[in-house]
Design a protein around this motif. Structure first.
Motif, PDB file in Angstrom:
ATOM      1  N   SER A 162     -46.262  59.639 107.487  1.00  0.00           N
ATOM      2  CA  SER A 162     -45.619  59.545 106.180  1.00  0.00           C
ATOM      3  C   SER A 162     -44.174  59.990 106.295  1.00  0.00           C
ATOM      4  O   SER A 162     -43.589  60.445 105.336  1.00  0.00           O
ATOM      5  CB  SER A 162     -46.375  60.408 105.167  1.00  0.00           C
ATOM      6  N   GLY A 163     -43.613  59.863 107.485  1.00  0.00           N
ATOM      7  CA  GLY A 163     -42.262  60.386 107.660  1.00  0.00           C
ATOM      8  C   GLY A 163     -42.381  61.891 107.683  1.00  0.00           C
ATOM      9  O   GLY A 163     -42.836  62.476 108.632  1.00  0.00           O
TER      10      GLY A 163
ATOM     11  N   HIS B 154     -57.186  62.567  98.717  1.00  0.00           N
ATOM     12  CA  HIS B 154     -57.160  62.703 100.178  1.00  0.00           C
ATOM     13  C   HIS B 154     -55.783  63.144 100.686  1.00  0.00           C
ATOM     14  O   HIS B 154     -55.380  62.760 101.783  1.00  0.00           O
ATOM     15  CB  HIS B 154     -57.566  61.373 100.832  1.00  0.00           C
ATOM     16  N   LEU B 155     -55.094  63.946  99.907  1.00  0.00           N
ATOM     17  CA  LEU B 155     -53.737  64.361 100.294  1.00  0.00           C
ATOM     18  C   LEU B 155     -53.702  65.069 101.651  1.00  0.00           C
ATOM     19  O   LEU B 155     -52.729  64.939 102.385  1.00  0.00           O
ATOM     20  CB  LEU B 155     -53.139  65.289  99.224  1.00  0.00           C
TER      21      LEU B 155
ATOM     22  N   PRO C 247     -37.747  67.305  89.197  1.00  0.00           N
ATOM     23  CA  PRO C 247     -37.271  66.667  90.439  1.00  0.00           C
ATOM     24  C   PRO C 247     -38.212  66.919  91.618  1.00  0.00           C
ATOM     25  O   PRO C 247     -38.376  66.061  92.482  1.00  0.00           O
ATOM     26  CB  PRO C 247     -35.899  67.319  90.672  1.00  0.00           C
ATOM     27  N   GLU C 248     -38.855  68.084  91.639  1.00  0.00           N
ATOM     28  CA  GLU C 248     -39.794  68.405  92.724  1.00  0.00           C
ATOM     29  C   GLU C 248     -41.043  67.520  92.644  1.00  0.00           C
ATOM     30  O   GLU C 248     -41.553  67.059  93.666  1.00  0.00           O
ATOM     31  CB  GLU C 248     -40.206  69.883  92.664  1.00  0.00           C
ATOM     32  N   VAL C 249     -41.519  67.270  91.422  1.00  0.00           N
ATOM     33  CA  VAL C 249     -42.675  66.392  91.228  1.00  0.00           C
ATOM     34  C   VAL C 249     -42.288  64.970  91.651  1.00  0.00           C
ATOM     35  O   VAL C 249     -43.046  64.289  92.349  1.00  0.00           O
ATOM     36  CB  VAL C 249     -43.171  66.426  89.756  1.00  0.00           C
ATOM     37  N   GLN C 250     -41.107  64.537  91.254  1.00  0.00           N
ATOM     38  CA  GLN C 250     -40.640  63.197  91.636  1.00  0.00           C
ATOM     39  C   GLN C 250     -40.570  63.052  93.149  1.00  0.00           C
ATOM     40  O   GLN C 250     -41.022  62.057  93.709  1.00  0.00           O
ATOM     41  CB  GLN C 250     -39.274  62.919  91.014  1.00  0.00           C
TER      42      GLN C 250
ATOM     43  N   LEU D 102     -45.506  60.635  98.729  1.00  0.00           N
ATOM     44  CA  LEU D 102     -46.871  60.120  98.776  1.00  0.00           C
ATOM     45  C   LEU D 102     -46.859  58.593  98.699  1.00  0.00           C
ATOM     46  O   LEU D 102     -47.520  57.916  99.491  1.00  0.00           O
ATOM     47  CB  LEU D 102     -47.709  60.703  97.629  1.00  0.00           C
ATOM     48  N   TYR D 103     -46.107  58.061  97.763  1.00  0.00           N
ATOM     49  CA  TYR D 103     -46.058  56.593  97.608  1.00  0.00           C
ATOM     50  C   TYR D 103     -45.513  55.939  98.879  1.00  0.00           C
ATOM     51  O   TYR D 103     -46.012  54.909  99.320  1.00  0.00           O
ATOM     52  CB  TYR D 103     -45.218  56.205  96.383  1.00  0.00           C
TER      53      TYR D 103
END
Length: 161
Positions: free
Chosen positions: A3-4, A84-85, A133-136, A142-143
């Motif tokens: 995921s980078g 499944h994080l 901004p942290e949630v974003q 994840l996306y």
């Protein structure tokens, strides 16, 4: 699944908490996501046909029972990613196949970024002040991981086959 930059524990917690706030009405939130998607890219509308019926408008599509089923499926995929994080790699084969399926029905790879914008828009609208901004940033990471897996599947089929 690469995921980078992997999600930190704090980012996983932010994703889980924000998703928990939305989990009570996935269809309603999915409608926000897809309404935004059609606003950003109306050319996606013809990809959604059921029983060979072409929708005349996004509103007609968004109210079709078959499309509401599609919304529920999309929200379940997001739910699976959130569930499944710690181990997104267990979704790798599923997402790979989902990417192949999207390529086969004519989805352009560029549309994945428009869906990402629509997802963030939905989160912002539905979470309100809790969309920090942290949630974003956490959701963007994840996306990005989900899309990388889907793109691998998308790229396995030559366009036009």
């Amino acid at each position: 699944m690469e995921s980078g930059t992997p999600l930190s524990g704090g980012q996983r917690a932010l994703i889980r908490e924000s998703w928990r706030r939305l989990s009570g009405s996935p269809e309603q939130h999915g409608l926000v996501l897809f309404t935004r998607l059609f606003d950003l890219d109306p050319d996606l509308l013809p990809l959604f046909q059921y029983n060979c019926k072409q929708f005349a408008s996004p509103q007609e599509c968004l109210s079709a029972p078959e499309f509401l089923d599609h919304i529920r499926k999309v929200m379940l995929v997001i739910d699976a990613a959130v569930s499944h994080l710690e181990n997104l790699s267990c979704l790798e084969e599923y997402l790979y196949n989902l990417g192949k399926k999207h390529q086969a029905v004519g989805v352009k790879v560029e549309s994945f970024s428009t869906v990402g914008e629509s997802l963030l828009y939905m989160l912002e609208k539905c979470l309100g002040a809790a969309f920090s901004p942290e949630v974003q940033e956490a959701w963007s990471k994840l996306y990005s991981a989900v899309v990388k897996a889907m793109q691998r599947g998308w790229e396995t089929l030559p366009e036009g086959d």
